[in-house]
Design a protein around this motif. Structure first.
Motif, PDB file in Angstrom:
ATOM      1  N   LYS A  58       0.832  -1.215   0.000  1.00  0.00           N
ATOM      2  CA  LYS A  58       0.000   0.000   0.000  1.00  0.00           C
ATOM      3  C   LYS A  58       0.859   1.254   0.000  1.00  0.00           C
ATOM      4  O   LYS A  58       0.606   2.207  -0.753  1.00  0.00           O
ATOM      5  CB  LYS A  58      -0.927   0.007   1.221  1.00  0.00           C
ATOM      6  CG  LYS A  58      -2.110  -0.937   1.134  1.00  0.00           C
ATOM      7  CD  LYS A  58      -3.232  -0.511   2.074  1.00  0.00           C
ATOM      8  CE  LYS A  58      -2.805  -0.482   3.520  1.00  0.00           C
ATOM      9  NZ  LYS A  58      -3.953  -0.128   4.416  1.00  0.00           N
ATOM     10  N   TRP A  79       1.202   4.414  -2.754  1.00  0.00           N
ATOM     11  CA  TRP A  79       1.047   5.848  -2.447  1.00  0.00           C
ATOM     12  C   TRP A  79       2.241   6.646  -2.973  1.00  0.00           C
ATOM     13  O   TRP A  79       2.075   7.710  -3.565  1.00  0.00           O
ATOM     14  CB  TRP A  79       0.913   6.066  -0.944  1.00  0.00           C
ATOM     15  CG  TRP A  79      -0.272   5.410  -0.306  1.00  0.00           C
ATOM     16  CD1 TRP A  79      -1.458   5.100  -0.907  1.00  0.00           C
ATOM     17  CD2 TRP A  79      -0.390   4.977   1.056  1.00  0.00           C
ATOM     18  NE1 TRP A  79      -2.307   4.504   0.001  1.00  0.00           N
ATOM     19  CE2 TRP A  79      -1.686   4.411   1.202  1.00  0.00           C
ATOM     20  CE3 TRP A  79       0.464   5.008   2.163  1.00  0.00           C
ATOM     21  CZ2 TRP A  79      -2.135   3.894   2.422  1.00  0.00           C
ATOM     22  CZ3 TRP A  79       0.027   4.496   3.363  1.00  0.00           C
ATOM     23  CH2 TRP A  79      -1.263   3.942   3.498  1.00  0.00           C
ATOM     24  N   LYS A  85      -1.881  11.942  -1.089  1.00  0.00           N
ATOM     25  CA  LYS A  85      -2.586  10.935  -0.291  1.00  0.00           C
ATOM     26  C   LYS A  85      -2.489  11.285   1.189  1.00  0.00           C
ATOM     27  O   LYS A  85      -1.394  11.495   1.712  1.00  0.00           O
ATOM     28  CB  LYS A  85      -1.965   9.552  -0.532  1.00  0.00           C
ATOM     29  CG  LYS A  85      -2.433   8.460   0.439  1.00  0.00           C
ATOM     30  CD  LYS A  85      -3.890   8.101   0.233  1.00  0.00           C
ATOM     31  CE  LYS A  85      -4.318   6.997   1.202  1.00  0.00           C
ATOM     32  NZ  LYS A  85      -5.748   6.631   1.020  1.00  0.00           N
ATOM     33  N   THR A 122      -3.250   9.543   4.699  1.00  0.00           N
ATOM     34  CA  THR A 122      -3.530   8.213   5.236  1.00  0.00           C
ATOM     35  C   THR A 122      -4.423   8.310   6.468  1.00  0.00           C
ATOM     36  O   THR A 122      -4.632   9.384   7.028  1.00  0.00           O
ATOM     37  CB  THR A 122      -2.237   7.491   5.641  1.00  0.00           C
ATOM     38  OG1 THR A 122      -1.713   8.102   6.838  1.00  0.00           O
ATOM     39  CG2 THR A 122      -1.195   7.548   4.544  1.00  0.00           C
ATOM     40  N   CYS A 158       6.868  13.540   2.543  1.00  0.00           N
ATOM     41  CA  CYS A 158       5.661  13.319   3.332  1.00  0.00           C
ATOM     42  C   CYS A 158       5.728  14.125   4.622  1.00  0.00           C
ATOM     43  O   CYS A 158       6.805  14.544   5.069  1.00  0.00           O
ATOM     44  CB  CYS A 158       5.446  11.838   3.634  1.00  0.00           C
ATOM     45  SG  CYS A 158       6.610  11.115   4.801  1.00  0.00           S
TER      46      CYS A 158
END
Length: 260
Positions: free
Chosen positions: A19, A23, A34, A36, A59
């Protein structure tokens, strides 16, 4: 490439690795952003590791307050500023006027929330405070919980949604134990902390019910070190606070903190 990446992780983690890779790859190739759900510290580590492999992606990871354990992440192309992105976190305040909260614990609140059909990854840290609790939740789940959470372990409660700056943190108390152990092997320390025989400790460890720093650990002989957090499903968790030295008889003095 996938097999090479898998080599760094436990097979139990492959599903999340897949997963997280998706992303990262979508952020790099499709300029997708994205956000989460809540990640545990191990998942956050895996995601950060994969993001750092790709120079075109970055991120932001945030759990609503600096010392949060469970956090949400936003993965985006490296040119997109993330400092002002909404992490989508709300504070669910749970309270009761009947004074029965003295007996309610973290697990009671979690059980009540999950009992409403809520997924665990929609819930961040839960802080048990005087008169109730403050629970960090995903904003897309906040209204549902606000409307439907009316009872915690047979205690009737009221809920309120608060902004993050109104969050009250629990005062975490660790029950300290001083152990004298032959080695820093995980099975021996777990045995002493939870007062189980070595034989009884081996069963849950080898069944995949033990985690060290949120990583599945099936090797009973794994040496523990200062700062490690160990959880044994069904028994609780503890932190290795300090390795204090060696006695004259060659045993190791260890200070342990058990979470309430």
């Amino acid at each position: 490439m996938q097999k090479e990446i898998y080599g760094h992780f436990h097979p139990d983690e492959y599903h999340f690795v897949d997963k997280a890779l998706e992303w990262v790859e979508r952020a790099a190739s499709q300029h997708a952003v994205k956000r989460t759900d809540f990640l545990d510290p191990r998942q956050a580590f895996i995601l950060t590791t994969l993001v750092n492999r790709n120079p075109d992606v970055h991120c932001r990871i945030d759990g609503g307050y600096p010392a949060a354990e469970r956090k949400r992440a936003i993965i985006a192309p490296d040119y997109r500023a993330l400092d002002n992105e909404d992490m989508g976190i709300a504070v669910l305040s749970v309270s009761s006027g009947d004074g029965k909260f003295l007996t309610l614990e973290h697990g009671d609140y979690m059980g009540a929330i999950l009992g409403l059909g809520m997924k665990r990854d929609k819930v961040g840290d839960i802080h048990v405070i005087e008169g109730g609790c403050h629970c960090l939740v995903a904003k897309d789940a906040a209204d549902y919980l606000h409307l439907n959470l009316s009872q915690v372990h047979r205690v009737h409660v009221q809920t309120e949604l608060l902004p993050l700056d109104k969050l009250e943190l629990a005062n975490v108390q660790l029950d300290e134990l001083n152990l004298s152990v032959a080695s820093m092997r995980m099975d021996g320390i777990v045995s002493d902390v939870f007062r189980l025989s070595r034989t009884k400790v081996l069963i849950p460890i080898q069944a995949g019910r033990c985690r060290v720093n949120w990583k599945l650990e099936e090797d009973p002989s794994k040496p523990l070190k200062e700062g490690d957090i160990v959880s044994l499903q069904g028994f609780g968790r503890f932190k290795v606070i300090e390795v204090e030295g060696v006695t004259k008889k060659g045993r190791i003095r260890v200070k342990i903190g058990k979470y309430a």
